[in-house]
Design a protein around this motif. Sequence first.
Motif, PDB file in Angstrom:
ATOM      1  N   ALA A  69       0.828  -1.214   0.000  1.00 49.31           N
ATOM      2  CA  ALA A  69       0.000   0.000   0.000  1.00 49.31           C
ATOM      3  C   ALA A  69       0.855   1.255   0.000  1.00 49.31           C
ATOM      4  O   ALA A  69       0.488   2.266  -0.609  1.00 49.31           O
ATOM      5  N   HIS A  70       2.010   1.211   0.661  1.00 47.44           N
ATOM      6  CA  HIS A  70       2.869   2.399   0.728  1.00 47.44           C
ATOM      7  C   HIS A  70       3.356   2.838  -0.653  1.00 47.44           C
ATOM      8  O   HIS A  70       3.730   3.986  -0.843  1.00 47.44           O
ATOM      9  N   LEU A  71       3.306   1.962  -1.623  1.00 50.36           N
ATOM     10  CA  LEU A  71       3.756   2.317  -2.971  1.00 50.36           C
ATOM     11  C   LEU A  71       2.688   3.083  -3.749  1.00 50.36           C
ATOM     12  O   LEU A  71       2.976   3.638  -4.794  1.00 50.36           O
ATOM     13  N   ARG A  72       1.469   3.125  -3.236  1.00 53.01           N
ATOM     14  CA  ARG A  72       0.383   3.828  -3.927  1.00 53.01           C
ATOM     15  C   ARG A  72       0.167   5.230  -3.389  1.00 53.01           C
ATOM     16  O   ARG A  72      -0.814   5.872  -3.713  1.00 53.01           O
ATOM     17  N   GLU A  73       1.066   5.730  -2.575  1.00 52.78           N
ATOM     18  CA  GLU A  73       0.856   7.023  -1.928  1.00 52.78           C
ATOM     19  C   GLU A  73       1.508   8.174  -2.682  1.00 52.78           C
ATOM     20  O   GLU A  73       1.656   9.256  -2.140  1.00 52.78           O
ATOM     21  N   ASN A  74       1.920   7.956  -3.916  1.00 51.33           N
ATOM     22  CA  ASN A  74       2.534   8.987  -4.759  1.00 51.33           C
ATOM     23  C   ASN A  74       3.739   9.646  -4.095  1.00 51.33           C
ATOM     24  O   ASN A  74       3.912  10.850  -4.169  1.00 51.33           O
ATOM     25  N   ARG A  75       4.523   8.841  -3.408  1.00 52.71           N
ATOM     26  CA  ARG A  75       5.735   9.368  -2.795  1.00 52.71           C
ATOM     27  C   ARG A  75       6.929   8.957  -3.644  1.00 52.71           C
ATOM     28  O   ARG A  75       6.901   7.956  -4.352  1.00 52.71           O
ATOM     29  N   SER A  76       7.994   9.715  -3.525  1.00 53.39           N
ATOM     30  CA  SER A  76       9.201   9.385  -4.286  1.00 53.39           C
ATOM     31  C   SER A  76       9.876   8.170  -3.666  1.00 53.39           C
ATOM     32  O   SER A  76       9.663   7.830  -2.497  1.00 53.39           O
ATOM     33  N   THR A  77      10.717   7.534  -4.454  1.00 58.24           N
ATOM     34  CA  THR A  77      11.482   6.398  -3.966  1.00 58.24           C
ATOM     35  C   THR A  77      12.353   6.798  -2.789  1.00 58.24           C
ATOM     36  O   THR A  77      12.494   6.058  -1.813  1.00 58.24           O
ATOM     37  N   ASP A  78      12.933   7.989  -2.859  1.00 58.15           N
ATOM     38  CA  ASP A  78      13.786   8.465  -1.766  1.00 58.15           C
ATOM     39  C   ASP A  78      12.997   8.575  -0.455  1.00 58.15           C
ATOM     40  O   ASP A  78      13.496   8.219   0.613  1.00 58.15           O
ATOM     41  N   GLU A  79      11.770   9.068  -0.538  1.00 56.25           N
ATOM     42  CA  GLU A  79      10.942   9.189   0.674  1.00 56.25           C
ATOM     43  C   GLU A  79      10.614   7.809   1.253  1.00 56.25           C
ATOM     44  O   GLU A  79      10.679   7.611   2.473  1.00 56.25           O
ATOM     45  N   ILE A  80      10.290   6.875   0.393  1.00 55.07           N
ATOM     46  CA  ILE A  80       9.969   5.521   0.851  1.00 55.07           C
ATOM     47  C   ILE A  80      11.191   4.881   1.486  1.00 55.07           C
ATOM     48  O   ILE A  80      11.112   4.276   2.560  1.00 55.07           O
ATOM     49  N   MET A  81      12.364   5.041   0.847  1.00 53.15           N
ATOM     50  CA  MET A  81      13.592   4.460   1.385  1.00 53.15           C
ATOM     51  C   MET A  81      13.948   5.099   2.725  1.00 53.15           C
ATOM     52  O   MET A  81      14.422   4.421   3.635  1.00 53.15           O
ATOM     53  N   GLN A  82      13.700   6.373   2.882  1.00 54.57           N
ATOM     54  CA  GLN A  82      13.961   7.050   4.158  1.00 54.57           C
ATOM     55  C   GLN A  82      13.087   6.450   5.257  1.00 54.57           C
ATOM     56  O   GLN A  82      13.540   6.231   6.368  1.00 54.57           O
ATOM     57  N   ASP A  83      11.821   6.179   4.940  1.00 58.68           N
ATOM     58  CA  ASP A  83      10.925   5.547   5.910  1.00 58.68           C
ATOM     59  C   ASP A  83      11.429   4.160   6.297  1.00 58.68           C
ATOM     60  O   ASP A  83      11.378   3.775   7.461  1.00 58.68           O
ATOM     61  N   ILE A  84      11.899   3.418   5.310  1.00 57.09           N
ATOM     62  CA  ILE A  84      12.387   2.060   5.572  1.00 57.09           C
ATOM     63  C   ILE A  84      13.646   2.092   6.420  1.00 57.09           C
ATOM     64  O   ILE A  84      13.796   1.346   7.385  1.00 57.09           O
ATOM     65  N   ARG A  85      14.578   2.982   6.062  1.00 54.93           N
ATOM     66  CA  ARG A  85      15.870   3.039   6.748  1.00 54.93           C
ATOM     67  C   ARG A  85      15.816   3.765   8.081  1.00 54.93           C
ATOM     68  O   ARG A  85      16.651   3.545   8.953  1.00 54.93           O
TER      69      ARG A  85
END
Length: 92
Positions: A69-85
């Motif tokens: 679901a987090h991939l459908r939030e129109n966020r950049s890859t960098d933002e998603i990776m920051q959340d993960i890391r």
Amino acid sequence: MSKVSNLTVKGQVTIPKDVRDALGLKPNEPVEIDWRGGDEAVIRKPKLDREAEVQRLIAEMRAASDRFAHLRENRSTDEIMQDIRGDDPFLS
């Protein structure tokens, strides 16, 4: 039609090819064994509960959708990776 097949030490029986073909049995598919009492049993291709299978597949698809679901939030890859890391500067 009567066929004879030997029982292995593991309790397995080979269903003759012409019988498998007539019943439409395929490798790794279930077979239903109905004990009739005494010394009689019937082997048949089970009737599939299609509705239960559809519901199981829908549940699997929903679970996969929820995982991503987090991939459908129109966020950049960098933002998603920051959340993960997280905030660890060594992982960036």
